[in-house]
Design a protein around this motif. Structure first.
Motif, PDB file in Angstrom:
ATOM      1  N   ASN A 265      40.063  49.419  31.089  1.00 31.37           N
ATOM      2  CA  ASN A 265      40.936  48.774  32.282  1.00 31.37           C
ATOM      3  C   ASN A 265      40.340  49.944  33.287  1.00 31.37           C
ATOM      4  OD1 ASN A 265      43.898  49.347  34.071  1.00 31.37           O
ATOM      5  ND2 ASN A 265      42.615  47.222  33.801  1.00 31.37           N
ATOM      6  N   CYS A 266      39.560  49.523  34.156  1.00 26.66           N
ATOM      7  CA  CYS A 266      38.883  50.201  34.976  1.00 26.66           C
ATOM      8  C   CYS A 266      39.100  49.615  36.573  1.00 26.66           C
ATOM      9  CB  CYS A 266      37.296  50.576  34.905  1.00 26.66           C
ATOM     10  SG  CYS A 266      36.845  51.878  36.149  1.00 26.66           S
ATOM     11  N   PRO A 267      40.308  49.721  37.435  1.00 28.25           N
ATOM     12  CA  PRO A 267      40.571  48.894  38.346  1.00 28.25           C
ATOM     13  C   PRO A 267      39.463  49.099  39.620  1.00 28.25           C
ATOM     14  CG  PRO A 267      42.022  50.333  38.245  1.00 28.25           C
ATOM     15  CD  PRO A 267      41.237  50.732  37.125  1.00 28.25           C
ATOM     16  N   THR A 268      38.591  50.027  39.506  1.00 27.93           N
ATOM     17  CA  THR A 268      37.657  50.368  40.694  1.00 27.93           C
ATOM     18  C   THR A 268      36.782  49.077  41.224  1.00 27.93           C
ATOM     19  OG1 THR A 268      35.837  51.160  39.291  1.00 27.93           O
ATOM     20  CG2 THR A 268      37.551  52.808  40.107  1.00 27.93           C
ATOM     21  N   PRO A 269      36.804  49.298  42.764  1.00 20.60           N
ATOM     22  CA  PRO A 269      36.109  47.901  43.276  1.00 20.60           C
ATOM     23  C   PRO A 269      34.734  47.774  42.608  1.00 20.60           C
ATOM     24  CG  PRO A 269      37.211  49.527  44.840  1.00 20.60           C
ATOM     25  CD  PRO A 269      37.042  50.022  43.480  1.00 20.60           C
ATOM     26  N   LYS A 271      33.555  47.796  39.718  1.00 22.68           N
ATOM     27  CA  LYS A 271      33.634  47.179  38.173  1.00 22.68           C
ATOM     28  C   LYS A 271      34.450  46.073  38.095  1.00 22.68           C
ATOM     29  CE  LYS A 271      32.661  52.005  36.351  1.00 22.68           C
ATOM     30  NZ  LYS A 271      33.056  52.602  37.720  1.00 22.68           N
ATOM     31  N   GLU A 272      33.802  44.831  38.191  1.00 21.88           N
ATOM     32  CA  GLU A 272      34.408  43.532  37.804  1.00 21.88           C
ATOM     33  C   GLU A 272      34.959  43.400  36.611  1.00 21.88           C
ATOM     34  OE1 GLU A 272      32.427  39.992  39.332  1.00 21.88           O
ATOM     35  OE2 GLU A 272      30.805  41.197  39.783  1.00 21.88           O
ATOM     36  N   TYR A 273      36.129  42.813  36.535  1.00 28.37           N
ATOM     37  CA  TYR A 273      36.843  42.430  35.131  1.00 28.37           C
ATOM     38  C   TYR A 273      35.931  41.336  34.417  1.00 28.37           C
ATOM     39  CZ  TYR A 273      41.248  44.708  36.565  1.00 28.37           C
ATOM     40  OH  TYR A 273      41.875  45.815  36.870  1.00 28.37           O
ATOM     41  N   MET A 274      35.906  41.462  33.209  1.00 30.84           N
ATOM     42  CA  MET A 274      34.983  40.363  32.356  1.00 30.84           C
ATOM     43  C   MET A 274      33.637  40.671  32.657  1.00 30.84           C
ATOM     44  SD  MET A 274      37.516  39.082  30.749  1.00 30.84           S
ATOM     45  CE  MET A 274      36.725  37.458  30.021  1.00 30.84           C
ATOM     46  N   LYS A 275      33.150  41.652  32.795  1.00 32.96           N
ATOM     47  CA  LYS A 275      31.835  42.460  32.715  1.00 32.96           C
ATOM     48  C   LYS A 275      31.660  43.397  31.647  1.00 32.96           C
ATOM     49  CE  LYS A 275      30.249  39.795  36.123  1.00 32.96           C
ATOM     50  NZ  LYS A 275      29.177  38.594  35.899  1.00 32.96           N
ATOM     51  N   THR A 276      30.457  43.450  30.920  1.00 30.03           N
ATOM     52  CA  THR A 276      30.328  44.726  30.289  1.00 30.03           C
ATOM     53  C   THR A 276      29.621  45.612  30.961  1.00 30.03           C
ATOM     54  OG1 THR A 276      28.388  43.729  29.345  1.00 30.03           O
ATOM     55  CG2 THR A 276      30.253  43.284  28.082  1.00 30.03           C
ATOM     56  N   ASN A 295      35.081  45.401  30.504  1.00 33.60           N
ATOM     57  CA  ASN A 295      36.589  45.802  31.563  1.00 33.60           C
ATOM     58  C   ASN A 295      37.318  44.515  31.659  1.00 33.60           C
ATOM     59  OD1 ASN A 295      37.811  47.243  33.438  1.00 33.60           O
ATOM     60  ND2 ASN A 295      36.547  46.748  35.086  1.00 33.60           N
ATOM     61  N   VAL A 296      38.708  44.684  31.395  1.00 34.35           N
ATOM     62  CA  VAL A 296      39.447  43.495  31.394  1.00 34.35           C
ATOM     63  C   VAL A 296      40.625  44.294  32.229  1.00 34.35           C
ATOM     64  CG1 VAL A 296      38.883  42.621  29.147  1.00 34.35           C
ATOM     65  CG2 VAL A 296      40.908  44.489  29.264  1.00 34.35           C
ATOM     66  N   ASP A 297      41.527  43.232  32.719  1.00 36.34           N
ATOM     67  CA  ASP A 297      42.600  43.509  33.659  1.00 36.34           C
ATOM     68  C   ASP A 297      44.197  43.781  32.636  1.00 36.34           C
ATOM     69  OD1 ASP A 297      44.986  41.184  32.780  1.00 36.34           O
ATOM     70  OD2 ASP A 297      42.897  40.282  32.597  1.00 36.34           O
ATOM     71  N   LEU A 349      48.128  58.601  44.791  1.00 33.21           N
ATOM     72  CA  LEU A 349      46.798  57.871  44.678  1.00 33.21           C
ATOM     73  C   LEU A 349      46.927  56.774  43.518  1.00 33.21           C
ATOM     74  CD1 LEU A 349      44.259  60.798  44.211  1.00 33.21           C
ATOM     75  CD2 LEU A 349      44.224  59.128  45.888  1.00 33.21           C
ATOM     76  N   THR A 350      46.343  55.818  43.621  1.00 32.83           N
ATOM     77  CA  THR A 350      46.527  54.555  42.538  1.00 32.83           C
ATOM     78  C   THR A 350      45.643  54.944  41.528  1.00 32.83           C
ATOM     79  OG1 THR A 350      44.524  53.325  43.407  1.00 32.83           O
ATOM     80  CG2 THR A 350      46.954  53.090  44.480  1.00 32.83           C
ATOM     81  N   LYS A 351      45.695  54.092  40.381  1.00 26.79           N
ATOM     82  CA  LYS A 351      44.835  54.463  39.131  1.00 26.79           C
ATOM     83  C   LYS A 351      43.239  54.120  39.734  1.00 26.79           C
ATOM     84  CE  LYS A 351      44.068  52.814  34.415  1.00 26.79           C
ATOM     85  NZ  LYS A 351      44.497  51.826  33.459  1.00 26.79           N
ATOM     86  N   SER A 352      42.967  53.458  40.497  1.00 23.86           N
ATOM     87  CA  SER A 352      41.521  53.378  41.135  1.00 23.86           C
ATOM     88  C   SER A 352      41.083  54.263  41.842  1.00 23.86           C
ATOM     89  CB  SER A 352      41.500  51.908  41.902  1.00 23.86           C
ATOM     90  OG  SER A 352      40.337  51.631  42.393  1.00 23.86           O
ATOM     91  N   GLN A 353      42.100  54.626  42.872  1.00 25.70           N
ATOM     92  CA  GLN A 353      41.706  55.724  43.735  1.00 25.70           C
ATOM     93  C   GLN A 353      41.541  57.121  42.765  1.00 25.70           C
ATOM     94  OE1 GLN A 353      45.129  55.561  46.234  1.00 25.70           O
ATOM     95  NE2 GLN A 353      44.109  53.977  47.526  1.00 25.70           N
ATOM     96  N   ARG A 354      42.500  57.426  42.003  1.00 23.70           N
ATOM     97  CA  ARG A 354      42.207  58.536  41.168  1.00 23.70           C
ATOM     98  C   ARG A 354      40.843  58.712  40.594  1.00 23.70           C
ATOM     99  NH1 ARG A 354      47.746  57.739  39.970  1.00 23.70           N
ATOM    100  NH2 ARG A 354      47.137  56.447  37.913  1.00 23.70           N
ATOM    101  N   LEU A 355      40.095  57.576  39.875  1.00 28.61           N
ATOM    102  CA  LEU A 355      38.978  57.502  39.410  1.00 28.61           C
ATOM    103  C   LEU A 355      37.885  57.574  40.405  1.00 28.61           C
ATOM    104  CD1 LEU A 355      39.532  54.336  36.852  1.00 28.61           C
ATOM    105  CD2 LEU A 355      38.886  56.619  36.193  1.00 28.61           C
ATOM    106  N   ASP A 356      38.024  56.930  41.532  1.00 25.79           N
ATOM    107  CA  ASP A 356      36.974  57.255  42.682  1.00 25.79           C
ATOM    108  C   ASP A 356      36.925  58.282  43.324  1.00 25.79           C
ATOM    109  OD1 ASP A 356      35.740  54.489  42.476  1.00 25.79           O
ATOM    110  OD2 ASP A 356      36.970  53.588  43.884  1.00 25.79           O
ATOM    111  N   TYR A 357      37.969  59.226  43.399  1.00 25.78           N
ATOM    112  CA  TYR A 357      38.108  60.607  43.778  1.00 25.78           C
ATOM    113  C   TYR A 357      37.980  61.670  43.073  1.00 25.78           C
ATOM    114  CZ  TYR A 357      38.157  58.265  48.444  1.00 25.78           C
ATOM    115  OH  TYR A 357      37.761  57.724  49.767  1.00 25.78           O
ATOM    116  N   GLY A 358      37.745  61.422  41.859  1.00 28.00           N
ATOM    117  CA  GLY A 358      37.600  62.564  40.930  1.00 28.00           C
ATOM    118  C   GLY A 358      38.886  63.119  40.445  1.00 28.00           C
TER     119      GLY A 358
END
Length: 446
Positions: A265-269, A271-276, A295-297, A349-358
């Protein structure tokens, strides 16, 4: 415009801080105690109990000691429940040092192959610099663990026990890295001098032989065949003779690793869901399977994990374990500490932002062994860790549902838990991510 920090600025900051008696109390408390101790919310500690609506009977906790082998421990902890059932045992443990030996040797080969592949790259390039930092480390991913088991099998812990250096790997790793960096320099020099690929590969084999020597001295020599004696639950004696590690896995674990799927579950912009996805230069066994994620929701991610545990399937998962963790009590909860009121500062920070900003990535692998379900939804999880029995309840942790949502990134389940749409997406050609993508991180926390 450049804005310098002036002494007037600092004076105003100090006056603002001292204007609140609460800040003085917080300073006195935090400067004399651990931050986690003074910010711990007692009500969140009190609300947790180790009772779950669905729970897999557990065994004695394992201990990775001072090494970053959590991903190996977690993988073997998944296997041990099947082995114990098939051997009719109450307790069982696989050898983690056996897998570690082969992982180090395979990673050395993978690194040297990568150096040869990138010989034309500038030494100061981001890629070569990254390769020279990420070599033969203890950490790994499920896909890397699967590759080891497919190639080398498994052995009981009694067959290849821990050595001092498997449990305390820092110095061994330092020496291996130094030697491999020297090897990298020599291979790149051979390339620059126009040596043939055959000559380079011959030299690489000699280098790997030296790495084998270091590993054998520090860890011991892995068995090719072994005998295993044990008494089952009823006290009956058994002897398994002259079996290979590969045969032991096929006979007593019986898991089809080709049917296991890594969901993230990687909600960064980006990485689309339902893609490998796969990550360039992430691996250990040259010629093995790629490390691939679907990657899934978040809802699908949670529900699949819940269903697997409810079906009594121990489930490997990776998370950012250092975030909001009360280690001694074994609690993983986003509300267990009140940092905001301690400092008067919000952390948003959101989950997505934590990933994007290290600020976050996968750091540690563990096993889901239980779940509390209310109205069809999980509320807390039982987690099997590999830090010994001194933390949590005999080494077992409790994970809150919100923590799972925010800091869990990967689960590994049988493909039967996927929808038809997910199965189709899993079979698609994966998108290749750069080596430094956060999904290229490896579980390695000690």
């Amino acid at each position: 415009m450049i804005l310098n920090l002036t002494f007037d600025d600092v004076k105003k900051m100090k006056e603002n801080f001292l204007s609140s008696p609460k800040n003085i109390v917080a300073m006195n408390a935090a400067s004399n105690n651990a931050i986690t101790a003074v910010s711990l919310k007692r009500e969140y500690v009190a609300k947790y109990n180790h009772v779950f609506s669905h729970e897999i009977p557990s065994m004695k906790i394992t201990n990775q000691e001072h090494s970053g082998r959590c991903w190996i421990f977690a993988g073997l902890n998944v296997f041990k429940y099947e082995a114990a059932k098939n051997l009719n045992l109450e307790q069982f443990e696989f050898s983690q040092s056996y897998e570690m030996f082969w992982d180090k040797l395979e990673k050395a080969n993978y690194f040297l192959e990568s150096i040869i592949k990138t010989s034309s790259e500038d030494l100061q390039s981001r890629l070569v610099s990254w390769l020279l930092q990420r070599l033969v480390e203890d950490g790994g991913q499920w896909g890397m663990f699967s590759n080891l088991v497919k190639k080398y099998g498994v052995v009981p812990k009694d067959v290849m026990k821990e050595s001092y250096n498997t449990s305390n790997s820092q110095i061994m790793n330092m020496l291996l890295k130094s030697k491999l960096r020297e090897d990298a320099m020599l291979l790149r020099k051979m390339h620059d001098e126009g040596k043939s690929l055959d000559e380079i590969m011959k030299r690489k084999k000699e280098m790997l032989s030296e790495i084998y020597n270091v590993l054998a001295v520090n860890i011991g020599i892995p068995p090719e065949r072994f005998d295993y004696e044990y008494r089952d639950k009823e006290g009956n004696y058994h002897r398994i003779e002259n079996i290979t590690p590969q045969e032991f896995f096929e006979r007593y674990v019986k898991m089809n690793l080709d049917k296991m799927v890594s969901l993230i579950n990687c909600p960064t912009p980006d990485k689309e869901y339902m893609k490998t996805y796969t990550v360039d230069f992430l691996g250990n066994v040259v010629g093995g399977d790629e490390v691939v994620y679907l990657n899934v929701d978040l809802e699908s991610f949670k529900n699949i994990a819940m269903k697997a545990v409810m079906d009594e399937k121990p489930t490997w998962f990776a998370s950012d374990v250092g975030k909001m963790m009360e280690r001694e009590k074994g609690i993983l909860d986003t509300d267990v500490f009140d940092f905001e009121n301690l400092y008067g500062v919000n952390f948003n920070l959101t989950k997505s932002q934590r990933l994007d900003y290290g600020d976050s990535l996968m750091t540690h692998a563990m096993v889901l062994l239980g779940v509390d379900v209310m109205d069809g939804k999980p509320t807390k999880w039982k987690v099997e860790n590999s830090w010994g029995d001194k933390n949590g309840k005999d080494g077992y942790f409790i994970m809150g549902e919100k923590w799972f949502e925010e800091y869990a990134y990967e689960i590994v389940v049988d493909e039967s838990y996927l929808s038809d749409e997910m199965k189709e997406a899993w079979r698609a050609k994966p998108i290749v991510l750069p080596p430094w993508d956060p999904m290229g991180s490896v579980a390695r926390v000690k």
